[in-house]
Design a protein around this motif. Structure first.
Motif, PDB file in Angstrom:
ATOM      1  N   GLY A  64       0.846  -1.186   0.000  1.00  0.00           N
ATOM      2  CA  GLY A  64       0.000   0.000   0.000  1.00  0.00           C
ATOM      3  C   GLY A  64       0.882   1.236   0.000  1.00  0.00           C
ATOM      4  N   VAL A  65       0.388   2.318  -0.590  1.00  0.00           N
ATOM      5  CA  VAL A  65       1.206   3.514  -0.765  1.00  0.00           C
ATOM      6  C   VAL A  65       1.693   4.080   0.568  1.00  0.00           C
ATOM      7  CG1 VAL A  65       1.239   5.884  -1.612  1.00  0.00           C
ATOM      8  CG2 VAL A  65       0.086   4.120  -2.944  1.00  0.00           C
ATOM      9  N   VAL A  66       0.769   4.256   1.514  1.00  0.00           N
ATOM     10  CA  VAL A  66       1.111   4.895   2.784  1.00  0.00           C
ATOM     11  C   VAL A  66       2.110   4.052   3.571  1.00  0.00           C
ATOM     12  CG1 VAL A  66       0.225   5.698   5.000  1.00  0.00           C
ATOM     13  CG2 VAL A  66      -1.074   6.128   2.909  1.00  0.00           C
ATOM     14  N   LYS A  67       1.837   2.749   3.678  1.00  0.00           N
ATOM     15  CA  LYS A  67       2.718   1.881   4.467  1.00  0.00           C
ATOM     16  C   LYS A  67       4.099   1.773   3.823  1.00  0.00           C
ATOM     17  CE  LYS A  67       1.042  -1.675   6.621  1.00  0.00           C
ATOM     18  NZ  LYS A  67       0.500  -3.025   6.974  1.00  0.00           N
ATOM     19  N   PHE A  68       4.140   1.635   2.500  1.00  0.00           N
ATOM     20  CA  PHE A  68       5.431   1.523   1.817  1.00  0.00           C
ATOM     21  C   PHE A  68       6.247   2.793   1.998  1.00  0.00           C
ATOM     22  CE2 PHE A  68       8.158   2.245  -1.847  1.00  0.00           C
ATOM     23  CZ  PHE A  68       8.911   1.086  -1.851  1.00  0.00           C
ATOM     24  N   THR A  69       5.612   3.953   1.796  1.00  0.00           N
ATOM     25  CA  THR A  69       6.312   5.227   1.966  1.00  0.00           C
ATOM     26  C   THR A  69       6.810   5.385   3.397  1.00  0.00           C
ATOM     27  OG1 THR A  69       4.925   6.241   0.264  1.00  0.00           O
ATOM     28  CG2 THR A  69       6.106   7.724   1.741  1.00  0.00           C
ATOM     29  N   THR A  70       6.004   4.977   4.358  1.00  0.00           N
ATOM     30  CA  THR A  70       6.390   5.085   5.764  1.00  0.00           C
ATOM     31  C   THR A  70       7.596   4.211   6.068  1.00  0.00           C
ATOM     32  OG1 THR A  70       4.084   5.511   6.371  1.00  0.00           O
ATOM     33  CG2 THR A  70       5.583   4.865   8.136  1.00  0.00           C
ATOM     34  N   TYR A  71       7.582   2.962   5.596  1.00  0.00           N
ATOM     35  CA  TYR A  71       8.729   2.076   5.789  1.00  0.00           C
ATOM     36  C   TYR A  71       9.989   2.681   5.173  1.00  0.00           C
ATOM     37  CZ  TYR A  71       5.959  -1.936   7.427  1.00  0.00           C
ATOM     38  OH  TYR A  71       5.165  -2.770   8.154  1.00  0.00           O
ATOM     39  N   ALA A  72       9.860   3.168   3.941  1.00  0.00           N
ATOM     40  CA  ALA A  72      11.020   3.728   3.240  1.00  0.00           C
ATOM     41  C   ALA A  72      11.564   4.960   3.975  1.00  0.00           C
ATOM     42  CB  ALA A  72      10.641   4.090   1.805  1.00  0.00           C
ATOM     43  N   MET A  73      10.668   5.795   4.486  1.00  0.00           N
ATOM     44  CA  MET A  73      11.106   6.987   5.222  1.00  0.00           C
ATOM     45  C   MET A  73      11.788   6.620   6.538  1.00  0.00           C
ATOM     46  SD  MET A  73      10.719   9.772   3.572  1.00  0.00           S
ATOM     47  CE  MET A  73      11.120  10.819   4.961  1.00  0.00           C
ATOM     48  N   LEU A  74      11.300   5.599   7.215  1.00  0.00           N
ATOM     49  CA  LEU A  74      11.927   5.170   8.463  1.00  0.00           C
ATOM     50  C   LEU A  74      13.318   4.601   8.205  1.00  0.00           C
ATOM     51  CD1 LEU A  74       8.888   3.542  10.320  1.00  0.00           C
ATOM     52  CD2 LEU A  74      10.087   5.657  10.921  1.00  0.00           C
ATOM     53  N   VAL A  75      13.473   3.864   7.121  1.00  0.00           N
ATOM     54  CA  VAL A  75      14.802   3.372   6.735  1.00  0.00           C
ATOM     55  C   VAL A  75      15.735   4.542   6.471  1.00  0.00           C
ATOM     56  CG1 VAL A  75      16.098   2.180   4.915  1.00  0.00           C
ATOM     57  CG2 VAL A  75      13.994   1.171   5.814  1.00  0.00           C
ATOM     58  N   SER A  76      15.217   5.544   5.771  1.00  0.00           N
ATOM     59  CA  SER A  76      16.007   6.740   5.486  1.00  0.00           C
ATOM     60  C   SER A  76      16.428   7.442   6.773  1.00  0.00           C
ATOM     61  CB  SER A  76      15.197   7.691   4.607  1.00  0.00           C
ATOM     62  OG  SER A  76      15.871   8.909   4.420  1.00  0.00           O
ATOM     63  N   CYS A  77      15.502   7.549   7.721  1.00  0.00           N
ATOM     64  CA  CYS A  77      15.818   8.182   9.006  1.00  0.00           C
ATOM     65  C   CYS A  77      16.971   7.458   9.700  1.00  0.00           C
ATOM     66  CB  CYS A  77      14.590   8.177   9.913  1.00  0.00           C
ATOM     67  SG  CYS A  77      13.269   9.317   9.431  1.00  0.00           S
ATOM     68  N   LEU A  78      16.890   6.142   9.744  1.00  0.00           N
ATOM     69  CA  LEU A  78      17.935   5.361  10.401  1.00  0.00           C
ATOM     70  C   LEU A  78      19.284   5.538   9.695  1.00  0.00           C
ATOM     71  CD1 LEU A  78      15.971   2.058  11.156  1.00  0.00           C
ATOM     72  CD2 LEU A  78      16.597   3.865  12.754  1.00  0.00           C
ATOM     73  N   CYS A  79      19.269   5.606   8.373  1.00  0.00           N
ATOM     74  CA  CYS A  79      20.503   5.819   7.609  1.00  0.00           C
ATOM     75  C   CYS A  79      21.132   7.169   7.952  1.00  0.00           C
ATOM     76  CB  CYS A  79      20.220   5.744   6.109  1.00  0.00           C
ATOM     77  SG  CYS A  79      19.862   4.089   5.506  1.00  0.00           S
ATOM     78  N   VAL A  80      20.290   8.180   8.071  1.00  0.00           N
ATOM     79  CA  VAL A  80      20.792   9.516   8.410  1.00  0.00           C
ATOM     80  C   VAL A  80      21.364   9.523   9.827  1.00  0.00           C
ATOM     81  CG1 VAL A  80      20.137  11.917   8.808  1.00  0.00           C
ATOM     82  CG2 VAL A  80      19.263  10.705   6.815  1.00  0.00           C
ATOM     83  N   PHE A  81      20.694   8.842  10.757  1.00  0.00           N
ATOM     84  CA  PHE A  81      21.198   8.780  12.131  1.00  0.00           C
ATOM     85  C   PHE A  81      22.589   8.132  12.159  1.00  0.00           C
ATOM     86  CE2 PHE A  81      16.507   8.344  13.596  1.00  0.00           C
ATOM     87  CZ  PHE A  81      16.309   9.694  13.351  1.00  0.00           C
ATOM     88  N   ILE A  82      22.750   7.027  11.418  1.00  0.00           N
ATOM     89  CA  ILE A  82      24.044   6.330  11.366  1.00  0.00           C
ATOM     90  C   ILE A  82      25.093   7.203  10.694  1.00  0.00           C
ATOM     91  CG2 ILE A  82      25.251   4.335  10.405  1.00  0.00           C
ATOM     92  CD1 ILE A  82      22.570   2.791  10.674  1.00  0.00           C
ATOM     93  N   HIS A  83      24.721   7.816   9.579  1.00  0.00           N
ATOM     94  CA  HIS A  83      25.636   8.692   8.844  1.00  0.00           C
ATOM     95  C   HIS A  83      26.135   9.812   9.736  1.00  0.00           C
ATOM     96  CE1 HIS A  83      26.425  11.076   4.863  1.00  0.00           C
ATOM     97  NE2 HIS A  83      27.338  11.335   5.776  1.00  0.00           N
ATOM     98  N   TYR A  84      25.228  10.442  10.433  1.00  0.00           N
ATOM     99  CA  TYR A  84      25.607  11.553  11.316  1.00  0.00           C
ATOM    100  C   TYR A  84      26.547  11.079  12.416  1.00  0.00           C
ATOM    101  CZ  TYR A  84      25.201  15.465  14.577  1.00  0.00           C
ATOM    102  OH  TYR A  84      25.481  16.506  15.426  1.00  0.00           O
ATOM    103  N   GLY A  85      26.270   9.895  12.963  1.00  0.00           N
ATOM    104  CA  GLY A  85      27.094   9.369  14.044  1.00  0.00           C
ATOM    105  C   GLY A  85      28.525   9.106  13.629  1.00  0.00           C
ATOM    106  N   PHE A  86      28.713   8.679  12.377  1.00  0.00           N
ATOM    107  CA  PHE A  86      30.052   8.349  11.895  1.00  0.00           C
ATOM    108  C   PHE A  86      30.764   9.519  11.223  1.00  0.00           C
ATOM    109  CE2 PHE A  86      28.465   3.978  12.238  1.00  0.00           C
ATOM    110  CZ  PHE A  86      29.577   3.338  12.770  1.00  0.00           C
TER     111      PHE A  86
END
Length: 298
Positions: A186-208
């Protein structure tokens, strides 16, 4: 009468969503005036939007998906979240360090042409002669706008333009590759999952990647970061989805042409950016080319 009202409301919601999306580049340029780096701005965006997407995920998890979702599908979601939202956003924010917000929007607006090319290369989907002509017209507009800016701003324009083009390519790759997954989630759930993955990537990137603290900036930095997250990201994403549902994607593709125009106007008001006549002509070519490609594609 009801259908007419629905269409009008759908158009208005689409226009509002596009204008809010277009404000992102202007806000990023504004916050850069406080000597903050790109990954820190991106982190602020994700920190403010993260709780919202968690809430949407909890709400959506109560709804069963129609199609069975496998572990492999979730791995694909992770991949597309990295490519489509993390990398595309990071390249975009990096590019805005070097070039005008209005020029950024003009270059980023070409992603539908990249979608056509990727579909041709990987899925053997045909491109008509008229679509080829529209693609050439679009890139001719980029050349006009970009060439004049190089003469004004110098070599940094190449660096910024390269980052924005990478952003367009990664986002187009996400659109091409994720199409078969969206019906499953579904559009909403897929977009939400993708955005949460992006958030985690940014958190890791910032940490390193950085040793600087996110604390100690003027209050304006956090306020603009909040606006980038909510006003220029979360709210317009759902406004656009609702608009497409009400007026269909073909009609939305037509009104999407106001995106670069609204960015040019907002950049002139809040940043004092003024495009030359050649750049405005280039922007017009890009808008016409993309509208033609989008309508023909539908």
């Amino acid at each position: 009468m009801q259908n007419s009202k629905t269409f009008i409301y759908g158009v208005l919601l689409g226009i509002l969503g596009i204008v809010l999306f277009s404000s992102k580049a202007v806000m990023v340029k504004l916050v850069y005036k406080y000597n903050i780096d790109a990954i820190s701005v991106l982190l602020l965006r994700m920190l403010f939007s993260f709780p919202f997407y968690i809430g949407v995920l909890i709400y959506q998890s109560k709804r069963d998906t129609v199609i069975q979702v496998t572990k492999k599908d979730y791995l694909w979601v992770v991949l597309f979240g990295i490519v489509g939202y993390y990398l595309a956003s990071y390249f975009d924010f990096m590019g805005l360090i070097y070039i005008k917000a209005s020029l950024e929007r003009i270059i980023l607006f070409v992603y539908p042409t990249i979608v056509l090319v990727l579909n041709k290369v990987f899925f053997k989907k045909s491109i008509s002669f008229l679509q080829c002509a529209a693609i050439l017209l679009t890139y001719l507009g980029i050349v006009f706008a970009f060439w004049d800016e190089v003469a004004i701003s110098g070599f940094e324009t190449y660096i910024g333009g390269a980052f924005i083009l990478l952003s367009a390519i990664t986002y187009a790759s996400y659109l091409v590759g994720s199409g078969w997954l969206i019906p499953k989630f579904g559009v909403v759930k897929f977009t939400t999952y993708a955005m949460l993955v992006s958030c985690l990537c940014v958190f890791i990137h910032y940490g390193f990647a950085t040793q600087t603290s996110l604390y100690g900036y003027p209050w304006q930095v956090y306020f603009i970061g909040f606006l980038i997250a909510i006003v220029a990201t979360v709210i317009p994403s759902y406004l656009v989805s609702l608009s497409i549902k009400m007026i269909d994607s073909s009609n939305f593709a037509i009104i999407a042409g106001i995106g670069p125009i609204s960015t040019i106007i907002l950049a002139a008001i809040f940043l004092g950016e003024i495009l030359t006549l050649m750049q405005l002509f280039g922007a017009l070519l890009v808008i016409v080319g993309i509208l033609f490609v989008s309508v023909k594609k539908k």
